[in-house]
Motif scaffolding. Structure first.
Motif, PDB file in Angstrom:
ATOM      1  N   GLN A  68       0.866  -1.296  -0.110  1.00 53.01           N
ATOM      2  CA  GLN A  68       0.065  -0.109   0.136  1.00 53.01           C
ATOM      3  C   GLN A  68       0.768   1.187  -0.098  1.00 53.01           C
ATOM      4  O   GLN A  68       0.357   2.309  -0.488  1.00 53.01           O
ATOM      5  N   TYR A  78      -0.601  -5.024   2.878  1.00 54.54           N
ATOM      6  CA  TYR A  78      -2.117  -5.413   3.518  1.00 54.54           C
ATOM      7  C   TYR A  78      -1.571  -6.816   4.116  1.00 54.54           C
ATOM      8  O   TYR A  78      -2.669  -7.370   4.713  1.00 54.54           O
ATOM      9  N   ASP A 112      -4.234  -3.833   8.193  1.00 55.49           N
ATOM     10  CA  ASP A 112      -3.849  -3.327   7.103  1.00 55.49           C
ATOM     11  C   ASP A 112      -3.108  -2.058   6.966  1.00 55.49           C
ATOM     12  O   ASP A 112      -3.732  -0.967   7.768  1.00 55.49           O
ATOM     13  N   GLU A 129      -2.237   1.437   6.043  1.00 56.15           N
ATOM     14  CA  GLU A 129      -2.972   2.681   5.070  1.00 56.15           C
ATOM     15  C   GLU A 129      -1.836   3.745   4.566  1.00 56.15           C
ATOM     16  O   GLU A 129      -1.952   3.809   3.344  1.00 56.15           O
ATOM     17  N   GLU A 140      -5.796   0.499   9.393  1.00 55.65           N
ATOM     18  CA  GLU A 140      -7.101   0.268   9.136  1.00 55.65           C
ATOM     19  C   GLU A 140      -7.943   0.768  10.315  1.00 55.65           C
ATOM     20  O   GLU A 140      -9.095   0.965  10.274  1.00 55.65           O
ATOM     21  N   ASN A 141      -7.465   0.031  11.624  1.00 56.07           N
ATOM     22  CA  ASN A 141      -8.240  -0.074  12.785  1.00 56.07           C
ATOM     23  C   ASN A 141      -8.218   1.529  13.423  1.00 56.07           C
ATOM     24  O   ASN A 141      -8.753   1.493  14.653  1.00 56.07           O
ATOM     25  N   ALA A 144     -10.581   3.816   9.562  1.00 52.79           N
ATOM     26  CA  ALA A 144      -9.438   3.884   9.050  1.00 52.79           C
ATOM     27  C   ALA A 144      -8.758   5.109   9.095  1.00 52.79           C
ATOM     28  O   ALA A 144      -9.426   6.235   8.961  1.00 52.79           O
ATOM     29  N   SER A 190      -6.810   7.087   7.067  1.00 58.59           N
ATOM     30  CA  SER A 190      -6.229   7.042   5.589  1.00 58.59           C
ATOM     31  C   SER A 190      -5.075   7.863   5.153  1.00 58.59           C
ATOM     32  O   SER A 190      -4.830   7.887   3.924  1.00 58.59           O
ATOM     33  N   THR A 197     -11.508   8.168   7.801  1.00 56.20           N
ATOM     34  CA  THR A 197     -12.945   7.944   7.163  1.00 56.20           C
ATOM     35  C   THR A 197     -13.932   8.461   8.102  1.00 56.20           C
ATOM     36  O   THR A 197     -14.974   8.661   7.688  1.00 56.20           O
TER      37      THR A 197
END
Length: 570
Positions: free
Chosen positions: A354, A371, A394, A396, A413-414, A445, A447, A464
């Motif tokens: 990523q 990921y 994962d 980001e 992501e968490n 996430a 991001s 997000t």
């Protein structure tokens, strides 16, 4: 496809040329483009001639006009629709002396007007609409006429409209709207607190990441038209990674460009771009076969890019094909054999990669996140000796800390943000690798992530949950432990935040964009609480912050935007 902005990138002041040039598709540029696009122009011309010949043999021309009863070589088949038209050219001085054969027999109809003596007629005094005007002066052009004050032509006016001052920043935005992808280039004037669109560049595929660089690639029009040493060539370029397994590099000093300056990773005479469906028969599965891996080019979407600011000809890319590739911009991307394609390919992850970034303090060291829920850092000269950590979710985004050569941040992501010391990481991923500290940054996430290059220990995150947050990292003088505190947070109205980036020139100015296809520039220094918390660090860095209007948020209002747009979207 929904409208969104996937990535933003700043261009520092003084880099962009003051007057960008317009794209010119001349013979030299056409030859360069055809080489990059791998188009055989001669074959295309031959096919076009065959099609034209086939159309004529069927009784139709190239435009589909009936051609059975008309021979192009037969001049007698063409007639003049004007019955009184002259069939023979006659010199003007002989026009009145003798009439050409076939002319009209009615006599000279114009003789009654006495045109030969027309200029000698005396004007009657007191007659005509301009009888009270004693004299008129004729000027050859508007520049000589003192009564015309607007003497600028259209080209000069357009030149002024496209002018970029040395005090302006460029902000490049990767935008997709109504299934159309493009790069939008904005000009940000910090002194006037103004952000406006300058020009845009159409993209053939959905953009995922951006990276600014100043090195002209070997196949670029800038390199080919310059007589200077190519290794010393500077420019203003943006690299774009898309859903296609290619990297496009565009010049930001050229407007209305139709084709990028360079394309990296385009395979020649392969089926890497043609997906093959699984299964046979009428009911085929939607999933397609994985493209065969290649060390010379990517075979899936390019998710992240990083330009090496020390070794300026090197560009690193991370892809969904699980590889990280190293590109030498001095090598021609259209070459054949050993000198073509990527310089190196690294298989250090087991899933999509990523993020990737060069270490600014150690220019041969790369940091990658995947990921497969791991991060890896390794020397590009010896990737087998790298170290890493398991992060539990994962990845980001990730960033090296410019204030600590061995420290880096990872967003997950968490909703967590982790900080690591690369010197303490094990080479075996099964060994424990605890983070130095962990921040529960967002509900969802994280991001977007960026570390302030001007003020030590200032971090910006976006998630997000549609919020952009600014964090202060400082060492406790009593315990020596590192503490993290939230400076300020704000919903900038960009939707889910996909990208945040600090300005390369202003200490507390950042840009953010996301799922609403809007970009906003936020001066954090406009917040009184932020100035109070970060005042000491700003003074230590020798920077000051000006108070801003509009709460420090500057954006571009769309034509159909209304005050209730944000609430309706929520």
């Amino acid at each position: 496809m929904t409208s969104l902005i996937s990535s933003v990138a700043w261009v520092r002041r003084g880099v962009t040329v003051r007057h960008p040039t317009k794209y010119v598709l001349d013979d030299q540029e056409l030859e360069r483009v055809s080489a990059l696009a791998r188009i055989e122009l001669e074959d295309a011309r031959a096919e076009l001639e065959k099609a034209h010949a086939a159309a004529q043999s069927m009784g139709k021309g190239a435009e589909g006009v009936e051609a059975d009863d008309l021979d192009e070589d037969d001049e007698n088949a063409w007639v003049d629709e004007d019955e009184d038209a002259m069939v023979q050219d006659v010199p003007m001085d002989e026009d009145g002396a003798s009439k050409p054969k076939g002319s009209s027999s009615k006599g000279d109809d114009l003789a009654q007007y006495n045109l030969d003596d027309y200029d000698e007629d005396e004007a009657m005094p007191g007659m005509g609409p301009f009888s009270n005007i004693k004299g008129l002066t004729f000027y050859r052009n508007n520049d000589e006429d003192p009564y015309i004050t607007l003497k600028e032509d259209d080209e000069e006016q357009e030149r002024e409209e496209l002018e970029i001052l040395p005090t302006d920043n460029l902000l490049v935005v990767a935008k997709t709207e109504d299934e159309i992808s493009q790069l939008e280039i904005y000009v940000y004037d910090e002194n006037e607190e103004n952000l406006y669109a300058h020009h845009d560049l159409m993209l053939p595929s959905f953009p995922l990441c951006l990276e600014w660089l100043d090195f002209a690639a070997a196949s670029s029009s800038t390199r080919s038209s310059s007589s200077a040493d190519p290794f010393q060539q500077f420019g203003n370029f943006i690299a774009v990674g898309t859903l296609e397994p290619e990297i496009e590099i565009w010049s930001l000093d050229t407007v209305e460009a139709m084709y990028p300056d360079c394309v990296l990773g385009r395979p020649d005479k392969t089926a890497a771009h043609v997906p093959t469906p699984l299964g046979t028969g009428k009911k085929k599965r939607k999933k397609t076969k994985a493209r065969p891996a290649s060390a010379a080019h990517h075979v899936d979407a390019v998710l992240s890019l990083s330009w090496n600011r020390t070794h300026r000809n090197l560009l690193a890319s991370a892809s969904a094909d699980r590889t990280v590739k190293l590109w030498d911009l001095n090598r021609s991307p259209t070459g054949e054999g050993e000198g073509a394609g990527a310089l190196r390919s690294f298989d250090v992850h087991k899933d999509k990669v990523q993020a990737v970034q060069w270490n600014p303090a150690e220019p041969t060291v790369l940091l990658t996140g995947s990921y497969d829920r791991t991060v890896r850092t390794f020397d590009s000269r010896a990737p087998e000796a790298g170290v890493g950590a398991v992060v539990g979710a994962d990845v980001e985004a990730l960033r090296w800390d410019p204030w600590e050569p061995h420290g880096f941040y990872v967003s997950l992501e968490n909703g967590l943000v982790l900080n690591f010391d690369a010197r303490a990481l094990p080479s075996d991923l099964d060994a424990p690798s605890p983070a130095r500290f962990t921040v529960s940054a967002h509900d969802g996430a994280v991001s977007a992530l960026d570390v302030n290059p001007h003020v030590r220990g200032v971090l910006a995150t976006g998630g997000t949950d549609k919020v952009v947050k600014v964090w202060n990292i400082a060492d406790d003088p009593d315990t020596g432990k590192r503490g993290v505190s939230l400076v300020t947070s704000r919903d900038l109205g960009v939707g889910k935040v996909f990208s945040t980036s600090w300005s390369p020139d202003e200490p507390l100015t950042l840009a953010a964009a996301g799922s609403k296809a809007r970009v906003q520039v936020w001066d954090v220094g406009a917040n009184a609480g932020a100035r109070k918390v970060l005042g000491a660090k700003l003074a230590e860095a020798g920077r000051n912050v000006k108070e801003k209007q509009n709460g420090g948020v500057i954006g571009v209002a769309s034509d159909d935007e209304d005050s209730s747009g944000d609430e309706d979207d929520e």
